[in-house]
Design a protein around this motif. Structure first.
Motif, PDB file in Angstrom:
ATOM      1  N   ILE A   1       0.850  -1.175   0.000  1.00 20.54           N
ATOM      2  CA  ILE A   1       0.000   0.000   0.000  1.00 20.54           C
ATOM      3  C   ILE A   1       0.894   1.237   0.000  1.00 20.54           C
ATOM      4  CG2 ILE A   1      -2.038  -1.012   1.081  1.00 20.54           C
ATOM      5  CD1 ILE A   1      -1.055  -0.037   3.752  1.00 20.54           C
ATOM      6  N   ALA A   2       0.602   2.168  -0.887  1.00 22.36           N
ATOM      7  CA  ALA A   2       1.486   3.324  -1.073  1.00 22.36           C
ATOM      8  C   ALA A   2       1.509   4.210   0.172  1.00 22.36           C
ATOM      9  CB  ALA A   2       1.019   4.133  -2.281  1.00 22.36           C
ATOM     10  N   VAL A   3       2.703   4.437   0.701  1.00 20.55           N
ATOM     11  CA  VAL A   3       2.889   5.351   1.835  1.00 20.55           C
ATOM     12  C   VAL A   3       3.832   6.466   1.391  1.00 20.55           C
ATOM     13  CG1 VAL A   3       2.551   3.504   3.518  1.00 20.55           C
ATOM     14  CG2 VAL A   3       4.862   4.064   2.767  1.00 20.55           C
ATOM     15  N   PRO A   4       3.774   7.636   2.045  1.00 18.33           N
ATOM     16  CA  PRO A   4       4.650   8.751   1.663  1.00 18.33           C
ATOM     17  C   PRO A   4       6.098   8.492   2.071  1.00 18.33           C
ATOM     18  CG  PRO A   4       3.359   9.330   3.602  1.00 18.33           C
ATOM     19  CD  PRO A   4       2.854   7.990   3.134  1.00 18.33           C
ATOM     20  N   THR A   5       6.831   7.813   1.211  1.00 19.70           N
ATOM     21  CA  THR A   5       8.174   7.333   1.534  1.00 19.70           C
ATOM     22  C   THR A   5       9.126   8.441   1.958  1.00 19.70           C
ATOM     23  OG1 THR A   5       7.893   5.529  -0.051  1.00 19.70           O
ATOM     24  CG2 THR A   5      10.125   5.999   0.678  1.00 19.70           C
ATOM     25  N   LEU A   6       9.242   9.482   1.142  1.00 15.83           N
ATOM     26  CA  LEU A   6      10.205  10.540   1.439  1.00 15.83           C
ATOM     27  C   LEU A   6       9.865  11.241   2.746  1.00 15.83           C
ATOM     28  CD1 LEU A   6      12.625  12.226   0.710  1.00 15.83           C
ATOM     29  CD2 LEU A   6      11.189  13.601  -0.811  1.00 15.83           C
ATOM     30  N   THR A   7       8.590  11.523   2.956  1.00 22.49           N
ATOM     31  CA  THR A   7       8.163  12.163   4.206  1.00 22.49           C
ATOM     32  C   THR A   7       8.489  11.273   5.398  1.00 22.49           C
ATOM     33  OG1 THR A   7       6.361  13.291   3.065  1.00 22.49           O
ATOM     34  CG2 THR A   7       6.206  13.136   5.464  1.00 22.49           C
ATOM     35  N   LEU A   8       8.273   9.981   5.237  1.00 26.54           N
ATOM     36  CA  LEU A   8       8.550   9.040   6.319  1.00 26.54           C
ATOM     37  C   LEU A   8      10.043   9.000   6.653  1.00 26.54           C
ATOM     38  CD1 LEU A   8       7.547   6.929   8.287  1.00 26.54           C
ATOM     39  CD2 LEU A   8       7.590   5.241   6.450  1.00 26.54           C
ATOM     40  N   ILE A   9      10.900   9.062   5.638  1.00 28.01           N
ATOM     41  CA  ILE A   9      12.348   9.057   5.891  1.00 28.01           C
ATOM     42  C   ILE A   9      12.775  10.347   6.589  1.00 28.01           C
ATOM     43  CG2 ILE A   9      14.636   8.898   4.840  1.00 28.01           C
ATOM     44  CD1 ILE A   9      13.343   7.367   2.523  1.00 28.01           C
ATOM     45  N   LEU A  10      12.206  11.473   6.157  1.00 31.20           N
ATOM     46  CA  LEU A  10      12.492  12.745   6.820  1.00 31.20           C
ATOM     47  C   LEU A  10      12.084  12.686   8.296  1.00 31.20           C
ATOM     48  CD1 LEU A  10      11.227  15.162   4.024  1.00 31.20           C
ATOM     49  CD2 LEU A  10      13.605  14.932   4.773  1.00 31.20           C
ATOM     50  N   LEU A  11      10.937  12.086   8.572  1.00 29.27           N
ATOM     51  CA  LEU A  11      10.477  11.939   9.953  1.00 29.27           C
ATOM     52  C   LEU A  11      11.377  10.984  10.734  1.00 29.27           C
ATOM     53  CD1 LEU A  11       6.608  11.766   9.400  1.00 29.27           C
ATOM     54  CD2 LEU A  11       7.873  13.590  10.551  1.00 29.27           C
ATOM     55  N   ALA A  12      11.877   9.945  10.045  1.00 29.21           N
ATOM     56  CA  ALA A  12      12.795   9.011  10.699  1.00 29.21           C
ATOM     57  C   ALA A  12      14.055   9.744  11.152  1.00 29.21           C
ATOM     58  CB  ALA A  12      13.159   7.879   9.741  1.00 29.21           C
ATOM     59  N   GLY A  13      14.565  10.619  10.300  1.00 35.01           N
ATOM     60  CA  GLY A  13      15.734  11.415  10.679  1.00 35.01           C
ATOM     61  C   GLY A  13      15.427  12.361  11.823  1.00 35.01           C
ATOM     62  N   TYR A  14      14.243  12.924  11.810  1.00 36.46           N
ATOM     63  CA  TYR A  14      13.834  13.870  12.858  1.00 36.46           C
ATOM     64  C   TYR A  14      13.750  13.177  14.220  1.00 36.46           C
ATOM     65  CZ  TYR A  14      10.815  17.058  15.493  1.00 36.46           C
ATOM     66  OH  TYR A  14      10.289  17.881  16.457  1.00 36.46           O
ATOM     67  N   PHE A  15      13.156  11.975  14.258  1.00 35.47           N
ATOM     68  CA  PHE A  15      12.947  11.279  15.526  1.00 35.47           C
ATOM     69  C   PHE A  15      14.152  10.451  15.964  1.00 35.47           C
ATOM     70  CE2 PHE A  15       8.443  11.995  14.468  1.00 35.47           C
ATOM     71  CZ  PHE A  15       7.958  12.406  15.704  1.00 35.47           C
ATOM     72  N   LEU A  16      14.921   9.943  15.002  1.00 35.59           N
ATOM     73  CA  LEU A  16      15.994   8.999  15.339  1.00 35.59           C
ATOM     74  C   LEU A  16      17.401   9.552  15.110  1.00 35.59           C
ATOM     75  CD1 LEU A  16      14.423   5.790  13.747  1.00 35.59           C
ATOM     76  CD2 LEU A  16      14.636   6.276  16.193  1.00 35.59           C
ATOM     77  N   GLY A  17      17.510  10.660  14.409  1.00 35.93           N
ATOM     78  CA  GLY A  17      18.823  11.155  14.045  1.00 35.93           C
ATOM     79  C   GLY A  17      19.220  10.663  12.665  1.00 35.93           C
ATOM     80  N   ALA A  18      20.248  11.268  12.110  1.00 35.71           N
ATOM     81  CA  ALA A  18      20.638  10.979  10.726  1.00 35.71           C
ATOM     82  C   ALA A  18      21.049   9.520  10.522  1.00 35.71           C
ATOM     83  CB  ALA A  18      21.777  11.903  10.313  1.00 35.71           C
ATOM     84  N   PHE A  19      21.890   8.986  11.411  1.00 34.04           N
ATOM     85  CA  PHE A  19      22.430   7.642  11.187  1.00 34.04           C
ATOM     86  C   PHE A  19      21.379   6.554  11.400  1.00 34.04           C
ATOM     87  CE2 PHE A  19      24.582   3.772  12.698  1.00 34.04           C
ATOM     88  CZ  PHE A  19      25.348   3.496  11.579  1.00 34.04           C
ATOM     89  N   VAL A  20      20.774   6.529  12.583  1.00 32.34           N
ATOM     90  CA  VAL A  20      19.783   5.481  12.881  1.00 32.34           C
ATOM     91  C   VAL A  20      18.565   5.626  11.979  1.00 32.34           C
ATOM     92  CG1 VAL A  20      18.307   4.469  14.657  1.00 32.34           C
ATOM     93  CG2 VAL A  20      20.575   5.314  15.266  1.00 32.34           C
ATOM     94  N   GLY A  21      18.139   6.874  11.743  1.00 35.66           N
ATOM     95  CA  GLY A  21      17.004   7.089  10.845  1.00 35.66           C
ATOM     96  C   GLY A  21      17.307   6.611   9.442  1.00 35.66           C
TER      97      GLY A  21
END
Length: 219
Positions: free
Chosen positions: A62-82
């Protein structure tokens, strides 16, 4: 060319239908994903990472907003872990799409393209153009999933597929996660500029590729 486009169009319609269904239902909206990640971050960083990985793997179905999700991953987890979480999620999605299509895609292929000669031409064309399609698939949503499925369906070697997939995925995930990590609610500009920059870069590459492909066609 037409048989290959026909199959890709059907795959596009399938993935697009899941996107519109989710849009109408309100499930997996950006606000909802933010809420999930925020709630997970209050409990455990690992839970955020697993949520990111799970959602990116779910992107195959199911299509999810991939780029937005990665940006949020960086925001919550930091650059490396995200970034690592995003890479794992996209790697799982791509590998699963390839494997499922490799095993079962020939049934769809045979039904949609009944002429053996046309099937052979479609396979040969994707084997020739497929690497570029995979490398530049991040230009638009849905295309990465289509390219993974087409690679499996046309029996591209897994070694080649995973190489192109990683070349496309690694810098994309790491750059987006880094942009998310240096963005804040008060200053979202790094994330916005990165989203525009990545999209513009891949679209520019597509334009160059299409221009050269047209010139290469025999008159």
């Amino acid at each position: 060319m037409k048989p290959l486009l026909k199959i890709m169009l059907i795959l596009f319609c399938f993935f697009a239908s899941t996107f519109f269904a989710l849009k109408v239902s309100g499930l997996l909206s950006i606000d909802e994903i933010k809420a999930w990640l925020n709630a997970a971050s209050q409990l455990n960083a690992y839970l955020v990472a697993f949520t990111v990985i799970g959602l990116l793997f779910l992107d195959l179905f199911i299509a999810v907003p991939t780029l937005t999700l990665i940006l949020l991953a960086g925001y919550f987890l930091g650059a490396f872990v995200g970034g690592i979480s995003a890479i794992i999620g996209m790697l799982l999605a791509g590998t699963a799409g390839y494997a499922i299509s490799y095993k079962y895609g020939n049934k769809l292929f045979d039904k949609l393209v009944t002429n053996p000669a046309e099937r052979a031409d479609a396979i040969a064309l994707f084997q020739k153009r497929g690497p570029v399609v995979i490398l530049l698939s991040r230009a638009t949503p849905i295309l990465p999933e289509i390219s993974a499925c087409m690679a499996g369906m046309t029996k591209m070697s897994f070694k080649h597929f995973i190489s192109y997939w990683l070349i496309s995925t690694l810098p994309y995930a790491l750059i987006a996660a880094y942009a998310g990590s240096i963005s804040t609610v008060e200053n979202p500009k790094p994330a916005i500029y990165t989203a525009l920059g990545l999209t513009g870069f891949f679209w520019s590459c597509w334009w160059v590729f299409n221009k050269r492909a047209v010139k290469a066609k025999p008159v």
